[in-house]
Design a protein around this motif. Structure first.
Motif, PDB file in Angstrom:
ATOM      1  N   ARG A  35       0.842  -1.203   0.000  1.00 34.16           N
ATOM      2  CA  ARG A  35       0.000   0.000   0.000  1.00 34.16           C
ATOM      3  C   ARG A  35       0.876   1.251   0.000  1.00 34.16           C
ATOM      4  O   ARG A  35       0.679   2.165  -0.799  1.00 34.16           O
ATOM      5  CB  ARG A  35      -0.902   0.003   1.235  1.00 34.16           C
ATOM      6  CG  ARG A  35      -1.741   1.264   1.358  1.00 34.16           C
ATOM      7  CD  ARG A  35      -2.232   1.492   2.769  1.00 34.16           C
ATOM      8  NE  ARG A  35      -1.096   1.592   3.686  1.00 34.16           N
ATOM      9  CZ  ARG A  35      -1.140   1.238   4.954  1.00 34.16           C
ATOM     10  NH1 ARG A  35      -2.227   0.722   5.480  1.00 34.16           N
ATOM     11  NH2 ARG A  35      -0.080   1.373   5.721  1.00 34.16           N
ATOM     12  N   TYR A  54      -1.617  -1.537  -4.971  1.00 32.25           N
ATOM     13  CA  TYR A  54      -2.903  -1.464  -4.265  1.00 32.25           C
ATOM     14  C   TYR A  54      -3.660  -2.787  -4.386  1.00 32.25           C
ATOM     15  O   TYR A  54      -4.239  -3.277  -3.417  1.00 32.25           O
ATOM     16  CB  TYR A  54      -3.776  -0.343  -4.810  1.00 32.25           C
ATOM     17  CG  TYR A  54      -3.245   1.058  -4.589  1.00 32.25           C
ATOM     18  CD1 TYR A  54      -2.412   1.363  -3.515  1.00 32.25           C
ATOM     19  CD2 TYR A  54      -3.577   2.078  -5.460  1.00 32.25           C
ATOM     20  CE1 TYR A  54      -1.939   2.650  -3.327  1.00 32.25           C
ATOM     21  CE2 TYR A  54      -3.119   3.369  -5.270  1.00 32.25           C
ATOM     22  CZ  TYR A  54      -2.291   3.654  -4.200  1.00 32.25           C
ATOM     23  OH  TYR A  54      -1.835   4.926  -4.006  1.00 32.25           O
ATOM     24  N   LEU A  58      -4.830  -5.005  -1.258  1.00 31.60           N
ATOM     25  CA  LEU A  58      -6.242  -5.280  -0.994  1.00 31.60           C
ATOM     26  C   LEU A  58      -6.574  -6.763  -1.119  1.00 31.60           C
ATOM     27  O   LEU A  58      -7.473  -7.257  -0.440  1.00 31.60           O
ATOM     28  CB  LEU A  58      -7.122  -4.444  -1.919  1.00 31.60           C
ATOM     29  CG  LEU A  58      -7.056  -2.934  -1.666  1.00 31.60           C
ATOM     30  CD1 LEU A  58      -7.810  -2.177  -2.751  1.00 31.60           C
ATOM     31  CD2 LEU A  58      -7.579  -2.584  -0.289  1.00 31.60           C
ATOM     32  N   ASP A  67      -9.674   0.391   2.412  1.00 25.07           N
ATOM     33  CA  ASP A  67      -9.938  -0.159   1.085  1.00 25.07           C
ATOM     34  C   ASP A  67     -10.737   0.801   0.206  1.00 25.07           C
ATOM     35  O   ASP A  67     -10.476   0.939  -0.971  1.00 25.07           O
ATOM     36  CB  ASP A  67     -10.604  -1.531   1.150  1.00 25.07           C
ATOM     37  CG  ASP A  67     -11.965  -1.513   1.810  1.00 25.07           C
ATOM     38  OD1 ASP A  67     -12.314  -0.498   2.445  1.00 25.07           O
ATOM     39  OD2 ASP A  67     -12.666  -2.535   1.722  1.00 25.07           O
TER      40      ASP A  67
END
Length: 73
Positions: A35, A54, A58, A67
């Protein structure tokens, strides 16, 4: 090292932080590193590596509290 990478990112040195994030990611599976590296890619105007980071974050943290923020961009 993760701490070095995050310190550089907080100081605004995202280009320097990327190398440290890369090194940290090679030796740990901490999802938040992906992240944070993605945020640096975003700040540097590199959307595709940011999206990859990302997505990896996630995927590994389906319950991530941020999120929505990442998905909204």
């Amino acid at each position: 090292d993760a701490n070095v990478a995050r310190q550089r990112a907080r100081a605004g040195d995202c280009a320097g932080a990327l190398q440290a994030f890369d090194a940290a990611i090679r030796v740990t599976i901490e999802p938040s590193l992906r992240r944070d590296r993605g945020l640096c890619h975003d700040k540097l105007g590199d959307p595709f590596p940011a999206i990859d980071d990302y997505r990896a974050y996630l995927t590994s943290r389906a319950d991530a509290p941020d999120d929505y923020e990442l998905a909204a961009g």
